[in-house]
Design a protein around this motif. Sequence first.
Motif, PDB file in Angstrom:
ATOM      1  N   ALA B  15       0.836  -1.044  -0.103  1.00 12.37           N
ATOM      2  CA  ALA B  15       0.081   0.103   0.064  1.00 12.37           C
ATOM      3  C   ALA B  15       0.684   1.049   0.097  1.00 12.37           C
ATOM      4  O   ALA B  15       0.410   2.400  -0.274  1.00 12.37           O
ATOM      5  CB  ALA B  15      -0.971  -0.029   1.163  1.00 12.37           C
ATOM      6  N   MET B  16       2.231   1.076   0.510  1.00 13.60           N
ATOM      7  CA  MET B  16       3.003   2.209   0.314  1.00 13.60           C
ATOM      8  C   MET B  16       3.226   2.858  -1.030  1.00 13.60           C
ATOM      9  O   MET B  16       3.127   2.017  -1.985  1.00 13.60           O
ATOM     10  CB  MET B  16       4.600   2.023   0.869  1.00 13.60           C
ATOM     11  N   ARG B  17       3.565   4.046  -1.197  1.00 15.19           N
ATOM     12  CA  ARG B  17       3.708   4.538  -2.387  1.00 15.19           C
ATOM     13  C   ARG B  17       4.780   5.868  -2.537  1.00 15.19           C
ATOM     14  O   ARG B  17       5.008   6.332  -1.334  1.00 15.19           O
ATOM     15  CB  ARG B  17       2.432   5.171  -3.333  1.00 15.19           C
ATOM     16  N   PRO B  18       5.671   6.158  -3.392  1.00 14.96           N
ATOM     17  CA  PRO B  18       6.605   7.159  -3.015  1.00 14.96           C
ATOM     18  C   PRO B  18       5.789   8.635  -3.190  1.00 14.96           C
ATOM     19  O   PRO B  18       4.857   8.541  -3.711  1.00 14.96           O
ATOM     20  CB  PRO B  18       7.531   6.989  -4.389  1.00 14.96           C
ATOM     21  N   SER B  19       6.682   9.516  -2.874  1.00 19.45           N
ATOM     22  CA  SER B  19       5.926  10.915  -2.726  1.00 19.45           C
ATOM     23  C   SER B  19       6.408  11.530  -4.131  1.00 19.45           C
ATOM     24  O   SER B  19       7.680  11.901  -4.249  1.00 19.45           O
ATOM     25  CB  SER B  19       6.646  11.710  -1.691  1.00 19.45           C
ATOM     26  N   ALA B  20       5.454  12.038  -4.907  1.00 19.74           N
ATOM     27  CA  ALA B  20       5.772  12.471  -6.319  1.00 19.74           C
ATOM     28  C   ALA B  20       6.449  13.946  -5.804  1.00 19.74           C
ATOM     29  O   ALA B  20       7.430  14.052  -6.477  1.00 19.74           O
ATOM     30  CB  ALA B  20       4.376  12.879  -6.938  1.00 19.74           C
ATOM     31  N   VAL B  21       6.119  14.550  -4.768  1.00 19.77           N
ATOM     32  CA  VAL B  21       6.685  15.818  -4.555  1.00 19.77           C
ATOM     33  C   VAL B  21       8.005  15.679  -4.412  1.00 19.77           C
ATOM     34  O   VAL B  21       9.249  16.369  -4.764  1.00 19.77           O
ATOM     35  CB  VAL B  21       5.897  16.499  -3.403  1.00 19.77           C
ATOM     36  N   ARG B  22       8.574  14.732  -3.454  1.00 18.01           N
ATOM     37  CA  ARG B  22      10.073  14.384  -3.189  1.00 18.01           C
ATOM     38  C   ARG B  22      10.483  13.844  -4.286  1.00 18.01           C
ATOM     39  O   ARG B  22      11.797  14.273  -4.288  1.00 18.01           O
ATOM     40  CB  ARG B  22      10.044  13.448  -1.922  1.00 18.01           C
ATOM     41  N   ASP B  23      10.145  13.303  -5.057  1.00 17.56           N
ATOM     42  CA  ASP B  23      10.689  12.663  -6.449  1.00 17.56           C
ATOM     43  C   ASP B  23      10.976  13.791  -7.204  1.00 17.56           C
ATOM     44  O   ASP B  23      12.297  13.737  -7.655  1.00 17.56           O
ATOM     45  CB  ASP B  23       9.976  11.712  -6.987  1.00 17.56           C
ATOM     46  N   ILE B  24      10.045  14.812  -7.174  1.00 18.80           N
ATOM     47  CA  ILE B  24      10.309  15.924  -8.140  1.00 18.80           C
ATOM     48  C   ILE B  24      11.517  16.825  -7.897  1.00 18.80           C
ATOM     49  O   ILE B  24      12.271  17.204  -8.388  1.00 18.80           O
ATOM     50  CB  ILE B  24       9.049  16.477  -8.421  1.00 18.80           C
ATOM     51  N   LEU B  25      11.430  16.992  -6.312  1.00 18.70           N
ATOM     52  CA  LEU B  25      12.301  17.778  -5.501  1.00 18.70           C
ATOM     53  C   LEU B  25      13.756  17.299  -5.852  1.00 18.70           C
ATOM     54  O   LEU B  25      14.726  18.032  -6.065  1.00 18.70           O
ATOM     55  CB  LEU B  25      11.961  17.524  -4.224  1.00 18.70           C
ATOM     56  N   LYS B  26      14.018  16.046  -5.680  1.00 16.26           N
ATOM     57  CA  LYS B  26      15.335  15.489  -6.123  1.00 16.26           C
ATOM     58  C   LYS B  26      15.820  15.957  -7.661  1.00 16.26           C
ATOM     59  O   LYS B  26      17.026  16.545  -7.806  1.00 16.26           O
ATOM     60  CB  LYS B  26      15.246  13.975  -6.176  1.00 16.26           C
TER      61      LYS B  26
END
Lengths: 399, 399
Positions: B15-26
Amino acid sequence: MSMPQAWRLAARTAAMRPSAVRDILKVTQQSRVLSLAGGLPSPDSFPIEALAEASRRLWLERGASALQYAASEGWPALRQWVAQRLSAHGVPVAPEQVLITSGSQQGLDLLGKVLIEPGQPVLVEQPSYLGALQSFAPYQPAWHTWATDAEGPLPDGLRAGHRLAYLVPSYQNPSARCVSSQRRRALALRAAAVGVPVVEDDPYGELWYEQAPPPPLFTHAPDDVVLLGSWSKVLAPGLRLGHLVCPASRLDDVGARLLQARQGADLHSSSLGQALVCSLLEQGFDLDAHLAGVRQRYRAQRDALHQALLRHLPPGWQWQVPAGGMFFWLQGPATLDAAALLPQALNAGVAFVPGEAFGVPGQVASALRSCMRLSFVTLSPDQLDEAVRRLASCLPGAA
Amino acid sequence: MSMPQAWRLAARTAAMRPSAVRDILKVTQQSRVLSLAGGLPSPDSFPIEALAEASRRLWLERGASALQYAASEGWPALRQWVAQRLSAHGVPVAPEQVLITSGSQQGLDLLGKVLIEPGQPVLVEQPSYLGALQSFAPYQPAWHTWATDAEGPLPDGLRAGHRLAYLVPSYQNPSARCVSSQRRRALALRAAAVGVPVVEDDPYGELWYEQAPPPPLFTHAPDDVVLLGSWSKVLAPGLRLGHLVCPASRLDDVGARLLQARQGADLHSSSLGQALVCSLLEQGFDLDAHLAGVRQRYRAQRDALHQALLRHLPPGWQWQVPAGGMFFWLQGPATLDAAALLPQALNAGVAFVPGEAFGVPGQVASALRSCMRLSFVTLSPDQLDEAVRRLASCLPGAA
């Protein structure tokens, strides 16, 4: 005024329990009790002058970064520093494997979230670090107790089907036991053979008083062990910094899930604390020299507590002088109920942690009830003597 | 070299998923991309001089405390400060109700752990703060979507059986919507009537640009609402500090479980950060004056982004000027796939967050796919104009 309707709590809350150590800590902070209970490092062991200087530099050089959001993995310079330091100590690690955590406690919570399945077995020692039991409990494992001998946990206790196995190989909290070199190797190979993750928690490895402990299990099976480190004992616990080292071969699955769990848990560790450690390292702080000083201090406190125990305790008590870490593990007379003794001891002005606090939930071994854990890192040698005198005054058979 | 055996991950990891915001931040941190994606406050909004001065005092006055373990509830002076500030703003709260957390993000994780049961319904808006979805997901709720109208979520959407309901009433992330005063009262009374905990997340309540938002839901039903606050927007996110206010009538059950969950999660928030804020307050820091300055700055940036949108966007785009918070929520032409547009936009040197990132897991509303979130707090007015120009250059129909 009518009472509000009760909220329904998640079933996992039934498995949660308070921390005996934190509860005792509260009592002792509000009184004149001499505490042998907490694992609070002596403030004299903090490199406070060096940190104050690092802080001055921080505000000149990276104040904005210290206040801004940061990557969930941790500051790159710190991941690199951890990797280099471990590698220099014979534990080859790449920065990509390092997750900076809010103390090693957070590493335990994240591992529980990612690896523990409700009702499935998790293998722990008895006694065990109670903070780990507290971290894992909400994930509702079936607790399995790890059979041990004088060298440490038995390799064949680790079996396919365990979701994870947890141990503190060096100067365990509370028993101070150090797993032998051979046993570490055997445990690591067994973990690889059965495909079970071993969580190797190493907060005390740098706190040795005669000779360094054997290499971590991780060195023998770097695909099969997650290694946790704490900066609480080598720098200062109030920074709430530690690290988790994930096997390189498992970064894509376990590592990715740990990172997602971490984002949901609190985004990242304090930038302020990470910036402070960066500045400390940049100014050439000699951690090894600092640790040599900490060891010398704690060795003297350890020896003082040992002498106090010899001086004040009545016959029928047993202990081993710990070769490292922060604790003595005392075995009282078989009839002793250490938890029942605690209120009297607090009245007499001394605190300890009863052995049963370190038991496996629902399966507390009766032998633990006559044990207690005494910390020697907080009090001065004179205070340690007085604390044990007070303790002895409430023991059965005291004059 | 043989491949290691795969470790079994807990079912909750699915059920976990990555954070789109954190991925874009990188991506944006490693390039010349102008980012409208992150919610990073402008470093110019940090009270850096005051914090540097507080830091100097800290090392003189409470250096040892700043480095030591602390109570899991948080520093008493800070719990008192939060209670006093809320009370002065018309939200009567006692210090005992306040848990200092590592950002409000941690409050969400703790509430999920204590209240969410696998397979049981949790009510959230769509779009919703994606960090909350990420916090709750590992506890495996059945997601229920809250029907809303122009005033906010509908009270009768809240029903007995929901394990919790989550909303950001003031200047929601991402939609910037502010729930009306009447609706807040109706929602609070409904929560009391059906006995369902409402988690009221209020990171942006102080960031209003014309007039302060209506009082929190908590004021209408202090037994039925858990109120979360963040210090990331009013002081600095890198401190990772926030607070959770528990109803006084629920301290013995919910409050005790939250505290136990917190002990297992990371023991306590950084003492260093807590000490720094204590020293800041003691030196007479005027938070209200500071906030007035932040509002003025962000209002100008908001207006600059609005002008840039008017100037550069082609016909067919809609937005409302946000009355507070940090974001514009743009509705593109119905045929737009904002996620598909993102790689082109990054190539053109601008980043945003596609609307679908804020969708309810497994039930992303198709209307979200043509939306995007733009932050106005990080870039300067000139940069905002350039960023929107770049964005417009990759839109369908651009010259």
